[in-house]
Design an enzyme around this catalytic site. Structure first.
Site, mmCIF file in Angstrom:
data_model
loop_
_atom_site.group_PDB
_atom_site.id
_atom_site.type_symbol
_atom_site.label_atom_id
_atom_site.label_comp_id
_atom_site.label_asym_id
_atom_site.label_seq_id
_atom_site.Cartn_x
_atom_site.Cartn_y
_atom_site.Cartn_z
ATOM 1 N N HIS A 95 0.839 -1.199 0.000
ATOM 2 C CA HIS A 95 0.000 0.000 0.000
ATOM 3 C C HIS A 95 0.867 1.239 0.000
ATOM 4 O O HIS A 95 1.791 1.380 0.798
ATOM 5 C CB HIS A 95 -0.934 0.029 1.210
ATOM 6 C CG HIS A 95 -1.871 1.202 1.194
ATOM 7 N ND1 HIS A 95 -2.871 1.336 0.255
ATOM 8 C CD2 HIS A 95 -1.924 2.323 1.960
ATOM 9 C CE1 HIS A 95 -3.519 2.471 0.450
ATOM 10 N NE2 HIS A 95 -2.958 3.088 1.481
ATOM 11 N N SER A 96 0.577 2.174 -0.913
ATOM 12 C CA SER A 96 1.264 3.457 -1.029
ATOM 13 C C SER A 96 2.762 3.208 -1.262
ATOM 14 O O SER A 96 3.125 2.550 -2.231
ATOM 15 C CB SER A 96 0.985 4.303 0.214
ATOM 16 O OG SER A 96 1.295 5.656 -0.012
ATOM 17 N N LEU A 97 3.638 3.696 -0.394
ATOM 18 C CA LEU A 97 5.065 3.422 -0.547
ATOM 19 C C LEU A 97 5.331 1.927 -0.679
ATOM 20 O O LEU A 97 6.204 1.502 -1.442
ATOM 21 C CB LEU A 97 5.831 3.979 0.660
ATOM 22 C CG LEU A 97 7.324 3.645 0.731
ATOM 23 C CD1 LEU A 97 8.083 4.363 -0.382
ATOM 24 C CD2 LEU A 97 7.889 4.003 2.098
ATOM 25 N N SER A 122 -1.529 -1.032 -4.232
ATOM 26 C CA SER A 122 -2.660 -0.302 -3.656
ATOM 27 C C SER A 122 -2.277 1.132 -3.324
ATOM 28 O O SER A 122 -1.234 1.391 -2.725
ATOM 29 C CB SER A 122 -3.118 -1.038 -2.384
ATOM 30 O OG SER A 122 -4.033 -0.260 -1.643
#
Length: 255
Positions: A95-97, A122
């Site tokens: 997720h993200s990073l 994500s």
């Protein structure tokens, strides 16, 4: 597979250990996030899937360690840890990073002949897209950004002392994201499924679609109602997508 290292348990958290899993899901958290963010995922997929949530250095019980502010170094370290795990079909959820990091670890796994089954990216723009991050800003500006995205537990967001204790890890994570670069022609063979929120201020729909440039395998885009942390707000729908992937969805259920 290499022999397990005594330090691997610092990276790997199995909140619901699976006795005889058929597959493994490695979960990589967002900037400032920790392994415990994926507790609901581990609960939802247990006991069929070995859910391995990653704890980066510099947070929670690893707070005494120096955070890693270079995504390539972080990917190298994590690649080594994953290669020492027992062999199972491997899927990533970042997720993200964590999505960008999962992409880089996938590149390393494919290079040594151990490609993952699929990458779920994500809440993150494609690796070749770039935005300025906030690692160079004041503590107050970073805390304001985290609160804006609502990515940390509300009790932590309301506690300035706890937020300041988390600042070294937050700043390192943002620097890792800010200094990362990837050319548009860099690809993996692993299929990629992108999960994105329709009102995510960190990722436009075009930036999410651009992940398709980075795989020679299949590409799928799933859009959910919500902002940057739709993965929590729409957790039931996200879990259905993961269960369908692993073949553990109950008959008649729909995503």
């Amino acid at each position: 597979m290499s022999q397990p290292s005594p330090g691997d348990e610092l990276w790997c958290r199995r909140f619901h250990p699976a006795k005889d899993p058929a597959a493994r899901l490695v979960c990589l958290p967002h900037a400032g996030g920790s392994a415990s963010y994926f507790l609901p995922v581990a609960a939802a997929l247990s006991p069929d899937v070995d859910v391995l949530a990653i704890q980066y250095p510099g947070r929670q019980d690893r707070r005494s360690e120096q955070p890693i502010d270079d995504l390539a170094i972080l990917a190298d370290r994590l690649h080594a840890v994953i290669r020492r795990q027992p062999e199972l079909p491997l899927t990533f959820l970042g997720h993200s990073l964590g999505a960008t990091l999962a992409f880089e670890v996938t590149r390393r796994l494919e290079a040594d002949g151990h490609p993952p089954v699929r990458l779920f990216a994500s809440g993150r723009r494609a690796p070749s897209t770039h935005r300025d991050e906030i690692s160079h800003r004041t503590d107050e500006a970073i805390m304001a950004e985290v609160r804006r995205l609502s990515g940390t537990a509300s009790t932590l967001l309301a506690d300035d002392e706890m937020m300041r204790a988390a600042m070294p890890a937050l700043r390192a994570d943002y620097k890792a994201a800010e200094t990362y670069r990837c050319a548009p022609d860099v690809t993996v063979t692993c299929p990629i499924t992108v999960l994105t929120g329709d009102s995510d201020p960190k990722t436009t729909l075009d930036e999410a679609k651009a992940w398709s440039l980075h795989t020679t395998g299949s590409f799928d885009l799933r859009v959910f109602a919500g902002g940057h942390f739709f993965i929590s707000d729409r957790s039931k729908e996200v879990m259905q997508v993961l269960k369908q992937h692993f073949g553990t969805e109950a008959p008649g259920a729909t995503a």
